[in-house]
Design an enzyme around this catalytic site. Structure first.
Site, PDB file in Angstrom:
ATOM      1  N   LYS A  14       0.856  -1.187   0.000  1.00 60.83           N
ATOM      2  CA  LYS A  14       0.000   0.000   0.000  1.00 60.83           C
ATOM      3  C   LYS A  14       0.887   1.230   0.000  1.00 60.83           C
ATOM      4  CE  LYS A  14       0.814   1.231   4.504  1.00 60.83           C
ATOM      5  NZ  LYS A  14       1.548   2.455   4.913  1.00 60.83           N
ATOM      6  N   ASP A 139      -3.181  -1.056  10.520  1.00 59.38           N
ATOM      7  CA  ASP A 139      -3.266  -1.073   9.060  1.00 59.38           C
ATOM      8  C   ASP A 139      -3.888  -2.355   8.503  1.00 59.38           C
ATOM      9  OD1 ASP A 139      -2.112   1.397   8.951  1.00 59.38           O
ATOM     10  OD2 ASP A 139      -0.178   0.723   8.178  1.00 59.38           O
TER      11      ASP A 139
END
Length: 284
Positions: A14, A139
């Protein structure tokens, strides 16, 4: 799939397209705003079911004991929420650097939760898996849900968004950044005023961790100066990886070719839907 009884799934990287630190809670956690987008590049996990309840990680990571590995922790956490005792042999093809800000460990954990939930037929829905993921790291839920997201809170309050999907050149300086050290650094500003998604689309945002990381890591400071010669260079998360956006793969590759061969780099497409979920949706 690489064999009839082995499930192979991506654990994508990401990027944080910006990262504002808006405050600090009484429990020490920082509140933030960020925008997560996935890349079509990352690790790969291979899962083979076992009937004896054992979790065997067949890939060692330097400096990480099996008991502390997020893959093993995710598998055992899911085990405790399944109606039956199942196990797995797990092999990891590691491409994402540790301490790079690309979310490799969190992504590995999320792919483990999502993949074993399917392989073991646990039947947990996305919300339940995201709640489990939050126990492993802030996350992890965004990787479980698999959609580019505007994030607030400590990163767990997610709103799916559609943003441009450019090509990115990602540069990996030769150092590993400690997130804990960055967030405990007294030089880190913790009072950025919250913004809206509309304001970000119009004016963009910054990474509040960058000044601290630059001061602590000379390699990142120097690489940022170098990359800024060719594009608007940004840092993802608390670092160390830096990136720039390009309209197509060819332009990203042109800049990549100009960088020193000693720098580790890769080019990847931004994705609003995670490659993990794309693969699972095709198989459904």
């Amino acid at each position: 799939m690489i064999a009839a009884d082995i499930l192979s799934l991506p654990a994508p990287a990401k990027l944080n397209l910006f990262l504002h630190i808006t405050g600090r809670r009484a429990d020490g956690y920082h509140t933030l705003q960020t925008l997560f987008q996935f890349l079509d590049y990352g690790d790969t996990l291979h899962f083979q079911p076992r009937s004896d309840g054992q979790i065997q990680l067949q890939t060692e990571l330097d400096g990480v004991s099996p008991a502390d590995n997020l893959i093993v922790r995710a598998a055992r956490l899911l085990q405790s929420h399944c109606p039956h005792t199942a196990g797995a042999n797990i092999r990891l093809d590691k491409r994402l650097p540790m301490g790079g800000g690309l979310g490799g460990g969190s992504s590995d954990a999320a792919t483990t939760l999502v993949g074993l939930n399917r392989l073991w037929q646990c039947g947990l829905n996305e919300d339940s898996l995201a709640e489990l993921g939050l126990q492993l790291g802030a996350d992890v839920p965004v990787f479980v849900r698999g959609r580019a997201a505007w994030a607030e809170g400590v990163g767990e309050q997610l709103t799916p968004v559609e943003v441009d999907e450019p090509w990115y050149l990602v540069v990996i300086p030769d150092c590993s950044v400690s997130t804990a050290e960055v967030f405990s650094d007294q030089r880190l500003t913790r009072d950025t005023a919250p913004i809206t998604l509309a304001a970000f689309r119009e004016h963009g945002g910054r990474n509040d961790c960058l000044p601290v990381v630059q001061a602590r890591y000379e390699a990142i400071h120097n690489t940022l100066i170098l990359l800024n010669n060719y594009c608007e260079a940004k840092m993802t998360g608390t670092g160390s990886c830096l990136f720039g956006a390009f309209p197509n793969e060819r332009e990203a590759d042109k800049v990549r070719a100009r960088l020193p061969a000693t720098l580790q780099t890769f080019v990847a497409r931004g994705c609003n839907v995670s490659p993990l979920h794309r693969q699972l949706n095709k198989a459904a």
